[in-house]
Write a protein that holds these residues in place. Structure first.
Motif, PDB file in Angstrom:
ATOM      1  N   ALA A 114       0.831  -1.207   0.000  1.00  0.00           N
ATOM      2  CA  ALA A 114       0.000   0.000   0.000  1.00  0.00           C
ATOM      3  C   ALA A 114       0.863   1.253   0.000  1.00  0.00           C
ATOM      4  N   ASP A 115       1.915   1.248   0.811  1.00  0.00           N
ATOM      5  CA  ASP A 115       2.803   2.409   0.883  1.00  0.00           C
ATOM      6  C   ASP A 115       3.482   2.670  -0.456  1.00  0.00           C
ATOM      7  N   ARG A 116       3.936   1.623  -1.108  1.00  0.00           N
ATOM      8  CA  ARG A 116       4.636   1.803  -2.392  1.00  0.00           C
ATOM      9  C   ARG A 116       3.675   2.221  -3.500  1.00  0.00           C
ATOM     10  N   ILE A 117       2.460   1.721  -3.434  1.00  0.00           N
ATOM     11  CA  ILE A 117       1.458   2.176  -4.408  1.00  0.00           C
ATOM     12  C   ILE A 117       1.177   3.657  -4.208  1.00  0.00           C
ATOM     13  N   ASN A 118       1.091   4.105  -2.946  1.00  0.00           N
ATOM     14  CA  ASN A 118       0.887   5.530  -2.660  1.00  0.00           C
ATOM     15  C   ASN A 118       2.041   6.363  -3.201  1.00  0.00           C
ATOM     16  N   ARG A 119       3.267   5.864  -2.996  1.00  0.00           N
ATOM     17  CA  ARG A 119       4.438   6.592  -3.502  1.00  0.00           C
ATOM     18  C   ARG A 119       4.418   6.661  -5.023  1.00  0.00           C
ATOM     19  N   MET A 120       4.061   5.546  -5.643  1.00  0.00           N
ATOM     20  CA  MET A 120       3.979   5.527  -7.106  1.00  0.00           C
ATOM     21  C   MET A 120       2.946   6.533  -7.594  1.00  0.00           C
ATOM     22  N   SER A 121       1.806   6.590  -6.900  1.00  0.00           N
ATOM     23  CA  SER A 121       0.751   7.523  -7.271  1.00  0.00           C
ATOM     24  C   SER A 121       1.230   8.962  -7.133  1.00  0.00           C
ATOM     25  N   GLU A 122       1.948   9.251  -6.027  1.00  0.00           N
ATOM     26  CA  GLU A 122       2.477  10.595  -5.828  1.00  0.00           C
ATOM     27  C   GLU A 122       3.476  10.964  -6.911  1.00  0.00           C
ATOM     28  N   GLN A 123       4.343  10.003  -7.265  1.00  0.00           N
ATOM     29  CA  GLN A 123       5.332  10.258  -8.304  1.00  0.00           C
ATOM     30  C   GLN A 123       4.670  10.508  -9.657  1.00  0.00           C
ATOM     31  N   LEU A 124       3.658   9.710  -9.973  1.00  0.00           N
ATOM     32  CA  LEU A 124       2.928   9.916 -11.220  1.00  0.00           C
ATOM     33  C   LEU A 124       2.247  11.283 -11.223  1.00  0.00           C
ATOM     34  N   ASN A 125       1.671  11.648 -10.079  1.00  0.00           N
ATOM     35  CA  ASN A 125       1.001  12.939  -9.971  1.00  0.00           C
ATOM     36  C   ASN A 125       1.995  14.071 -10.168  1.00  0.00           C
ATOM     37  N   ARG A 126       3.186  13.948  -9.533  1.00  0.00           N
ATOM     38  CA  ARG A 126       4.219  14.979  -9.710  1.00  0.00           C
ATOM     39  C   ARG A 126       4.683  15.051 -11.159  1.00  0.00           C
ATOM     40  N   SER A 127       4.847  13.882 -11.782  1.00  0.00           N
ATOM     41  CA  SER A 127       5.299  13.865 -13.179  1.00  0.00           C
ATOM     42  C   SER A 127       4.290  14.545 -14.090  1.00  0.00           C
ATOM     43  N   GLU A 129       2.026  16.812 -13.180  1.00  0.00           N
ATOM     44  CA  GLU A 129       2.038  18.247 -12.885  1.00  0.00           C
ATOM     45  C   GLU A 129       3.245  18.926 -13.513  1.00  0.00           C
ATOM     46  N   GLU A 130       4.400  18.241 -13.463  1.00  0.00           N
ATOM     47  CA  GLU A 130       5.606  18.800 -14.074  1.00  0.00           C
ATOM     48  C   GLU A 130       5.433  18.918 -15.588  1.00  0.00           C
ATOM     49  N   GLU A 131       4.803  17.912 -16.182  1.00  0.00           N
ATOM     50  CA  GLU A 131       4.551  17.969 -17.621  1.00  0.00           C
ATOM     51  C   GLU A 131       3.622  19.126 -17.967  1.00  0.00           C
ATOM     52  N   ARG A 132       2.603  19.328 -17.118  1.00  0.00           N
ATOM     53  CA  ARG A 132       1.691  20.450 -17.351  1.00  0.00           C
ATOM     54  C   ARG A 132       2.405  21.780 -17.201  1.00  0.00           C
ATOM     55  N   ARG A 133       3.275  21.884 -16.156  1.00  0.00           N
ATOM     56  CA  ARG A 133       4.035  23.129 -15.984  1.00  0.00           C
ATOM     57  C   ARG A 133       4.960  23.372 -17.163  1.00  0.00           C
ATOM     58  N   THR A 134       5.586  22.291 -17.649  1.00  0.00           N
ATOM     59  CA  THR A 134       6.473  22.436 -18.804  1.00  0.00           C
ATOM     60  C   THR A 134       5.700  22.910 -20.027  1.00  0.00           C
ATOM     61  N   GLU A 135       4.515  22.340 -20.207  1.00  0.00           N
ATOM     62  CA  GLU A 135       3.686  22.747 -21.349  1.00  0.00           C
ATOM     63  C   GLU A 135       3.269  24.204 -21.229  1.00  0.00           C
ATOM     64  N   ARG A 136       2.872  24.607 -19.992  1.00  0.00           N
ATOM     65  CA  ARG A 136       2.520  26.018 -19.785  1.00  0.00           C
ATOM     66  C   ARG A 136       3.722  26.918 -20.010  1.00  0.00           C
ATOM     67  N   ALA A 137       4.903  26.443 -19.559  1.00  0.00           N
ATOM     68  CA  ALA A 137       6.118  27.238 -19.733  1.00  0.00           C
ATOM     69  C   ALA A 137       6.451  27.399 -21.212  1.00  0.00           C
ATOM     70  N   LYS A 138       6.246  26.328 -21.989  1.00  0.00           N
ATOM     71  CA  LYS A 138       6.510  26.426 -23.430  1.00  0.00           C
ATOM     72  C   LYS A 138       5.570  27.436 -24.077  1.00  0.00           C
ATOM     73  N   THR A 139       4.289  27.355 -23.688  1.00  0.00           N
ATOM     74  CA  THR A 139       3.315  28.301 -24.244  1.00  0.00           C
ATOM     75  C   THR A 139       3.672  29.726 -23.866  1.00  0.00           C
ATOM     76  N   GLU A 140       4.054  29.918 -22.593  1.00  0.00           N
ATOM     77  CA  GLU A 140       4.428  31.256 -22.136  1.00  0.00           C
ATOM     78  C   GLU A 140       5.674  31.743 -22.860  1.00  0.00           C
ATOM     79  N   LEU A 141       6.628  30.818 -23.049  1.00  0.00           N
ATOM     80  CA  LEU A 141       7.865  31.185 -23.733  1.00  0.00           C
ATOM     81  C   LEU A 141       7.575  31.641 -25.161  1.00  0.00           C
ATOM     82  N   VAL A 142       6.762  30.875 -25.875  1.00  0.00           N
ATOM     83  CA  VAL A 142       6.422  31.245 -27.250  1.00  0.00           C
ATOM     84  C   VAL A 142       5.706  32.593 -27.292  1.00  0.00           C
ATOM     85  N   THR A 143       4.768  32.802 -26.341  1.00  0.00           N
ATOM     86  CA  THR A 143       4.020  34.057 -26.296  1.00  0.00           C
ATOM     87  C   THR A 143       4.939  35.231 -26.042  1.00  0.00           C
TER      88      THR A 143
END
Length: 360
Positions: A114-127, A129-143
């Motif tokens: 259960a603990d490792r599944i929770n960690r995996m879920s947190e890591q996936l969630n962070r990944s 979110e990071e992908e979304r931030r990167t996408e927003r950063a790319k859009t902002e950069l282009v703008t």
């Protein structure tokens, strides 16, 4: 989290089997005593009916086995429910609900799972979110790049269009138009160079490291900026607590950092009349500071100073501000060297502080 070997799942299963078997044997013995010593007609009739058809040993074995299964189901109910809860949690994560968490109730293998599944879920969630931030950063950069490139380019095209259409009165006006176009072209070139440098440093630019005396480098920069200090009407002062602060650095890249910081201090702090270039040792770090005594920066601006394209001028004026990439580039270069850069501002001055690990 590691499973507790004293209370692991194997131990618990063996304990459940042993308890179930013990309770089954005890219950069978109790039923036999009740049937043989006490006159309970229904129970007595059932026991003798089985004895007559299957024999005593078979009847006893079936009774114990049946009771064993019943007790095993009862005693393992909590473990089975927890296993079903883990399965449900995995299903929720598979459906994309990465904020779902499985309660860690035990210290055995199921709790670890259960603990490792929770960690995996947190890591996936962070990944994600990071992908979304990167996408927003790319859009902002282009703008931002589109905006900042379009402004000088529009002026260049406009003035060159006037020249192409012979819409000038005399040679003086022609030179005025070409001068403006040339100035805008230089600004455009500077922005493109800064953008190129930022993308290089953001991508993990390889460094050519060698021992470098930070005090000597800052002293040379103070001399090189003497003309700019004089032109801005400020006094450039060096304050070095050490004669040598040796760091392992890429000299060309590190010079870019401090050139940017000194230029920034001249641009925004010349009203203070004094710019200090400091260096000292703090533990195993070399600390360099560029201090100006101009108007303090707003507290709300400090956390954003090293963001790309951030400028204090809300109008994004090119006449008073740079490309908005200089401090972001400086931050990237310092972090590539394993250091930190920060800023503070108040009535006692505005300080840009760079920390770099000393060479061993």
């Amino acid at each position: 989290m590691n499973p507790n070997p004293l209370f692991g799942l194997r131990f618990k299963l063996l304990l459940l089997v042993a308890l179930s078997l013990g309770f089954a044997a005890g219950t069978a013995a109790l039923l036999y005593v009740l049937a043989t010593r006490y006159d309970i007609e229904i129970l007595n009739a059932m026991v003798w009916w089985f004895y007559e058809r299957f024999g005593r040993s078979v009847t006893l074995s079936v009774a114990i086995l049946s009771l064993f299964i019943v007790y095993l189901i009862v005693f393992s109910h909590g473990t089975i429910r927890y296993l079903l809860r883990i399965t449900q949690g995995v299903g929720e994560i598979a459906e994309g609900r990465f904020d779902s968490r499985i309660p860690v109730r035990t210290s055995d293998e199921l709790g670890v799972l259960a603990d490792r599944i929770n960690r995996m879920s947190e890591q996936l969630n962070r990944s994600i979110e990071e992908e979304r931030r990167t996408e927003r950063a790319k859009t902002e950069l282009v703008t931002n790049v589109s905006h900042d490139l379009r402004t000088p380019l529009t002026s260049i095209v406009g003035y060159l269009g006037l020249i192409e259409q012979d819409r000038y009165r005399d040679e003086v006006e022609l030179r005025h138009y070409t001068g403006i176009a040339y100035d805008k072209a230089l600004r455009l070139q500077g922005l493109i160079n800064d953008l190129f440098e930022y993308t290089r440093t953001s991508g993990g630019l390889p460094l050519r490291l060698s021992p470098l005396n930070l005090v000597e480098m800052l002293g040379q920069l103070a001399v090189q900026f003497r003309l700019q200090f004089d032109h801005a009407g400020v006094e450039g002062v060096t304050v070095f607590a050490e004669k040598e602060l040796i760091v392992s650095a890429d000299g060309d890249k590190l010079v870019r950092v401090f050139e940017n910081l000194i230029d920034n201090a001249i641009r925004y702090g010349k009203d203070g009349g004094r710019i200090e270039i400091k260096a000292r040792r703090e533990g195993m770090e070399a600390v360099a500071e560029i201090v100006n005594y101009g108007e303090p920066l707003p507290a709300s601006a400090i956390p954003q100073l090293f963001d790309r394209f951030y400028r204090l001028e809300q109008s994004r004026s090119r006449h008073t501000g740079g490309s908005g990439l200089g401090l972001a580039i400086a931050k990237n270069i310092v972090e590539l060297h394993g250091g930190e850069i920060a800023a503070t501002s108040g009535e006692s001055g505005t300080t840009f502080r760079v920390r770099l690990p000393l060479a061993r």
